[in-house]
Design an enzyme around this catalytic site. Structure first.
Site, PDB file in Angstrom:
ATOM      1  N   THR A 145       3.700   8.599   6.409  1.00 45.91           N
ATOM      2  CA  THR A 145       4.808   7.748   6.939  1.00 45.91           C
ATOM      3  C   THR A 145       5.491   7.117   5.613  1.00 45.91           C
ATOM      4  O   THR A 145       4.570   6.623   4.799  1.00 45.91           O
ATOM      5  CB  THR A 145       4.329   6.849   7.882  1.00 45.91           C
ATOM      6  OG1 THR A 145       3.569   7.751   9.072  1.00 45.91           O
ATOM      7  CG2 THR A 145       5.094   5.947   8.544  1.00 45.91           C
ATOM      8  N   GLU A 175      -2.834   7.107   9.284  1.00 43.47           N
ATOM      9  CA  GLU A 175      -2.912   7.703   8.004  1.00 43.47           C
ATOM     10  C   GLU A 175      -4.270   7.952   7.426  1.00 43.47           C
ATOM     11  O   GLU A 175      -4.439   8.908   6.932  1.00 43.47           O
ATOM     12  CB  GLU A 175      -2.230   6.818   7.028  1.00 43.47           C
ATOM     13  CG  GLU A 175      -0.595   6.847   7.392  1.00 43.47           C
ATOM     14  CD  GLU A 175       0.173   5.718   6.524  1.00 43.47           C
ATOM     15  OE1 GLU A 175       1.585   6.053   6.327  1.00 43.47           O
ATOM     16  OE2 GLU A 175      -0.359   4.762   6.130  1.00 43.47           O
TER      17      GLU A 175
HETATM   18  C1  5RP Z   1       2.696   3.046   5.688  1.00 38.64           C
HETATM   19  C2  5RP Z   1       2.418   3.437   4.476  1.00 38.64           C
HETATM   20  C3  5RP Z   1       3.404   3.762   3.392  1.00 38.64           C
HETATM   21  O1  5RP Z   1       3.024   5.169   2.970  1.00 38.64           O
HETATM   22  C4  5RP Z   1       3.454   3.107   2.170  1.00 38.64           C
HETATM   23  O2  5RP Z   1       3.923   1.720   2.897  1.00 38.64           O
HETATM   24  C5  5RP Z   1       4.578   3.581   1.306  1.00 38.64           C
HETATM   25  O3  5RP Z   1       5.819   3.537   1.854  1.00 38.64           O
HETATM   26  P1  5RP Z   1       7.157   3.819   0.946  1.00 38.64           P
HETATM   27  O4  5RP Z   1       7.137   5.133   0.435  1.00 38.64           O
HETATM   28  O5  5RP Z   1       8.224   3.522   2.105  1.00 38.64           O
HETATM   29  O6  5RP Z   1       7.284   2.966  -0.043  1.00 38.64           O
HETATM   30  O7  5RP Z   1       1.375   3.323   3.963  1.00 38.64           O
HETATM   31  O8  5RP Z   1       1.863   2.729   6.741  1.00 38.64           O
END
Ligand code: 5RP
Length: 222
Positions: free
Chosen positions: A27, A104
């Protein structure tokens, strides 16, 4: 990080996907591009199935025609690709900036290989400058925040559009300042021992490979 770097590194991760694999679909705005690429590959005939880590990713995968399964259908995942908020030199991570940390972590821990996509701003010497997300149940929120403070972390209830943010699992996120996190595995265990805590965003000994997109347009493999 610019959209171009996210796309560069996100696309690159799709090269680890092979026919017949069960994939953990992460995500966030970086792995978003990996999923778009996998969608293209599926439209060109690739046979894979995915387990999404959030409702947003599930919706994206459905839009792209990526076949989805659940843990009822499979007990093991070949490769999970996901983003991160911080990555330290031992490939320990902070995740959960997007609020999907519980799913996750469940998906990553059921995976043979975990690949992280990130840009160089996520690479740190020591974890914790990004506030550590901790998913907690709504009941007894103040007591859980107190317990977390006893471990050294001042917490803030995550808000979205002025309202308390709710995870896909109906829980709350406490963003906790533990900087500097010197013993991530120990802290992760201590947090998960607290009765109100569902899961925390420290991913220790989970990432196998980290792809880092640089401002010069290169992808470094760690
Ligand atoms: C979501 C996450 C995401 O992988 C993390 O926040 C990184 O996101 P982005 O690629 O938008 O910076 O842990 O829960």
């Amino acid at each position: 990080m610019s959209k171009e770097i996210k796309k560069l590194v996100g696309d690159k991760a799709a090269a680890y996907v092979e026919d017949g694999m069960t994939l953990g679909l992460g995500t966030g705005s970086t792995v978003y591009w990996t999923i778009e690429k996998i969608g293209e590959m599926v439209q060109q005939g690739l046979k894979v199935q995915g387990i999404p880590t959030s409702i947003a990713t599930e919706e994206q995968a459905k839009r792209l025609g990526i076949p989805l399964v659940t843990f009822r259908d499979v007990s093991h995942i070949d490769v999970t690709i996901d983003g991160a908020d911080e990555v330290d030199p031992e490939l320990q991570l902070i995740k959960g900036g997007g609020g999907a940390l519980l799913r996750e972590k469940m998906v990553a821990m059921a995976s043979t290989r975990v690949i992280i996509v990130a840009d160089e701003s996520k690479i740190v010497d020591r974890l914790g400058q990004f506030p550590l997300p901790v998913e907690v149940v709504t009941y007894g929120l103040d007591r859980t925040a107190y317990d977390i403070e006893q471990l050294g972390g001042k917490s803030t209830v995550r808000k979205k559009d002025g309202e308390t943010y709710m995870t896909d699992n109906g829980n709350i996120i406490l963003d906790c300042d533990f900087y500097p996190i010197t013993a991530p595995e120990k802290l992760s265990q201590q947090l998960n021992m607290l009765p109100g805590v569902v899961e925390n965003g420290l991913f220790t000994n989970i990432a196998d490979t980290v792809l880092v997109g640089t401002a010069e347009g290169r992808v470094i493999i760690k």
